[in-house]
Structures are given as structure tokens and as C-alpha cells.
Design a protein around this motif. Structure first.
Motif, PDB file in Angstrom:
ATOM      1  N   ASP A   1       1.011  -9.041  19.825  1.00  0.00           N
ATOM      2  CA  ASP A   1       2.411  -9.173  19.419  1.00  0.00           C
ATOM      3  C   ASP A   1       2.699 -10.592  18.942  1.00  0.00           C
ATOM      4  OD1 ASP A   1       3.151  -6.571  19.849  1.00  0.00           O
ATOM      5  OD2 ASP A   1       4.223  -6.939  21.724  1.00  0.00           O
TER       6      ASP A   1
ATOM      7  N   TYR B   1       4.010 -11.943  15.323  1.00  0.00           N
ATOM      8  CA  TYR B   1       5.219 -12.734  15.151  1.00  0.00           C
ATOM      9  C   TYR B   1       4.940 -14.078  14.485  1.00  0.00           C
ATOM     10  CZ  TYR B   1       7.701  -9.373  18.093  1.00  0.00           C
ATOM     11  OH  TYR B   1       8.267  -8.226  18.586  1.00  0.00           O
TER      12      TYR B   1
ATOM     13  N   PHE C   1       9.606 -20.236  17.721  1.00  0.00           N
ATOM     14  CA  PHE C   1       8.854 -19.126  18.300  1.00  0.00           C
ATOM     15  C   PHE C   1       7.931 -19.626  19.412  1.00  0.00           C
ATOM     16  CE2 PHE C   1       8.793 -15.712  14.683  1.00  0.00           C
ATOM     17  CZ  PHE C   1      10.144 -15.507  14.876  1.00  0.00           C
TER      18      PHE C   1
ATOM     19  N   THR D   1      14.257  -9.744  16.171  1.00  0.00           N
ATOM     20  CA  THR D   1      13.203 -10.353  15.360  1.00  0.00           C
ATOM     21  C   THR D   1      12.793  -9.438  14.215  1.00  0.00           C
ATOM     22  OG1 THR D   1      12.399 -11.475  17.350  1.00  0.00           O
ATOM     23  CG2 THR D   1      10.935 -11.459  15.440  1.00  0.00           C
TER      24      THR D   1
END
Length: 204
Positions: free
Chosen positions: A89, A93, A119, A160
Motif C-alpha cells: 500500500d 501511495y 506522506f 487519498t
């Protein structure tokens, strides 16, 4: 912030699909890896300025991200599966902002770098909280049954994904959208630090 409401709508559908896939011998880890591959393909398309096609693959990737947990619940949950899900993940991202930077470094470089910084800080606050929560044997199912402790925040998966899709639909707005979303991520990190201060007081 919106993950809870979205999960209530999607979980019954994902659980049925997950049970069907598990019954056919599909593993949760395979779906997790497939989700990353789709996400990296989306990043490549965005880097080539194929934004609409990239948006389609982002949605496909995140469908896999929901399905892997459903398959695990219908078959067998493992610690490695939870670990792999989190790591891949984070790879996804990071890949999408990097793709926008690559697509137009002059226009998107600074905002994209700021977003990746946000982030990084937000992700570290999330993981650090989970580590200390595990040490203290804390648990929560506020975002469903998870392999690690999930803290909520203003910027979660739903926000997101919506941000990524907005950037794909309006790529010229990426610098402004990225700056706004980076600020939201940093606010989420700060709120998590405050929560940690209240939760992890020594002697309590």
C-alpha cells in the motif's frame, strides 16, 4: 475520515466476492501483489500523461486492496499477509505522486516533493502508533478487523484515492491539489501525535 462510511457500503459486496475467490483457491497475497502491479501500471500511465487510463487502473488497484482482506477473512489471515498489504500500500501511495512529478517535473516537482514528505510523516505516525499499541496489547476494530492497530484521521484511504482521481481528471491542478492534500496529511500526523500523547502516558 470517510473510510468507515465507505466500508459499511462496500464490505458486504467485497465479502461476497472474497468468499467466491477464496473458494476457487485464490490467495489474499496474490490479490495484494496484483493490486500493486495495477497501481504501478497506473503510475506508468500517469508518467506518460495518460491520466484517464491511469485513473481507471487506480480504481482497479484499490479494488484489489479491498478484496485481499475479504479473501483473507474467508480463508486464512496471516501476519505476513497483513505485513505485505501495508508495505505494498505504501509503495502504491508513493508511486502515484512520483508519477505526476515525472509527467511534468517543472510544474509538479516542488508540490510533489512536499506531498511525498507529508506522506512520509503521516505514514510514520501511523506505523509508530501501531507498534506502540501492539506493545501495550491495545486493539480496535474501528476500521474493521486489521492485522495492525488502525488509527483514524482526516486523510485516510478514501480521501487519498479521491485526491489521486481528482489529479488525474484535472492534471493541471496537481500543484494546488497536492499542496492542499499535503497539509491535510500533516494535520492528520499532528492529530495522531496528540492522540499518542494522551494514549501512551507512562504509568497509565
Amino acid at each position: 475520515m470517510l473510510d468507515g462510511a465507505v466500508r459499511r457500503q462496500l464490505d458486504p459486496i467485497l465479502n461476497r466476492l472474497g468468499a467466491a475467490l477464496a473458494g476457487r483457491g485464490v490467495s489474499a497475497d496474490a490479490i495484494t501483489i496484483c493490486g500493486l502491479c495495477l497501481g504501478l501500471a497506473a503510475a506508468a500511465l500517469i508518467a506518460w500523461q495518460e491520466y484517464v487510463a491511469g485513473a481507471v487502473l487506480i480504481l482497479s488497484s484499490r479494488l484489489c486492496d479491498g478484496l485481499d482482506g475479504a479473501v483473507a477473512r474467508a480463508s486464512r489471515k496471516t501476519d505476513f499477509g497483513g505485513f505485505l498489504d501495508i508495505v505494498l500500500d505504501f509503495a502504491f501511495y508513493g508511486a502515484i505522486p512520483l508519477a505526476f512529478i515525472t509527467a511534468d517535473p517543472a510544474m509538479n516537482g516542488l508540490a510533489g516533493g512536499f506531498l511525498l514528505f507529508a506522506f512520509y510523516v503521516n505514514g510514520s505516525s501511523f506505523l509508530a502508533f501501531a507498534v506502540i499499541a501492539a506493545k501495550r496489547a491495545l486493539s480496535t476494530e474501528i476500521r474493521g478487523a486489521k492485522s495492525i492497530y488502525f488509527t483514524t484521521g482526516l486523510a485516510e484511504a478514501t480521501e487519498t484515492i479521491a485526491f489521486f482521481l481528482a489529479c488525474c481528471l484535472f492534471p493541471g491542478w496537481f500543484p494546488a491539489l497536492a499542496a492542499i492534500f499535503a497539509a491535510i496529511c500533516l494535520y492528520t500526523a499532528v492529530s495522531r501525535i496528540v492522540l499518542a500523547r494522551l494514549t501512551f502516558r507512562d504509568g497509565q
